[in-house]
Design a protein around this motif. Sequence first.
Motif, PDB file in Angstrom:
ATOM      1  N   VAL A   1       0.843  -1.205   0.000  1.00 30.57           N
ATOM      2  CA  VAL A   1       0.000   0.000   0.000  1.00 30.57           C
ATOM      3  C   VAL A   1       0.877   1.255   0.000  1.00 30.57           C
TER       4      VAL A   1
ATOM      5  N   ALA B   1       2.302   1.851  -3.472  1.00 29.74           N
ATOM      6  CA  ALA B   1       1.276   2.399  -4.373  1.00 29.74           C
ATOM      7  C   ALA B   1       1.054   3.887  -4.063  1.00 29.74           C
TER       8      ALA B   1
ATOM      9  N   SER C   1       2.273  -3.831  -5.589  1.00 30.32           N
ATOM     10  CA  SER C   1       2.136  -2.407  -5.307  1.00 30.32           C
ATOM     11  C   SER C   1       1.741  -1.617  -6.551  1.00 30.32           C
TER      12      SER C   1
ATOM     13  N   LEU D   1      -1.778  -2.480  -7.621  1.00 31.93           N
ATOM     14  CA  LEU D   1      -2.731  -1.753  -6.772  1.00 31.93           C
ATOM     15  C   LEU D   1      -2.841  -0.303  -7.231  1.00 31.93           C
TER      16      LEU D   1
ATOM     17  N   ALA E   1      -6.406   1.043  -8.585  1.00 29.30           N
ATOM     18  CA  ALA E   1      -7.062   2.150  -7.877  1.00 29.30           C
ATOM     19  C   ALA E   1      -7.284   3.328  -8.818  1.00 29.30           C
TER      20      ALA E   1
END
Length: 191
Positions: free
Chosen positions: A30, A33, A75, A78, A82
């Motif tokens: 996270v 990212a 990462s 993601l 997103a």
Amino acid sequence: MSTAVATRRTGQVLADLIPASRVRDVALVVGGAALTGLAAQLSVPVPGSPVPVTGQTFAALLVGTTLGARRGVASLALYALAGLAGLPWFAQGTSGISVSFGYILGMILASAAVGALARRGADRSLLRTAGTMLVGEAIIYAIGVPYLAYAADMSASAAIAAGLTPFLLGDALKAALAMGVLPTAWKLVKR
């Protein structure tokens, strides 16, 4: 330093120095990212190009190198998912598919390559780090430029002129920054 310690460190990336847990891995994925999304906001338009200069590629390569291939891909995937879902953290606060989305796809593949190279010690010296960053950049362009040509209905030469040539100097500067940061981090860890 003993041979066992040297062997153990060569098979590691910087993130492996943090005690292992699922929480660590999720936080690193996270965080990688988020770092890429923040770096994408450092954006400067390039006259005559639909692709801006950003800190995004540097962050993506740094994420891949420090997290390793598996976490780096997770990462950057993601980050891409997103952004596709509407989070405005692609370059210039955009989201969704654009003519520059191929570069994001290239960043996912590049993070796998630089992460695998880093696990083999390619981020421990200036020259090897430079080579690692060049491999990563080449992968990003190998996906991004043809995608730009297709998505923007450009010829190959026009896509190279708009999506590669204006970025080479900046990429050399980003590689130089990585050459200073990554080997220095390893030297600090060895102390």
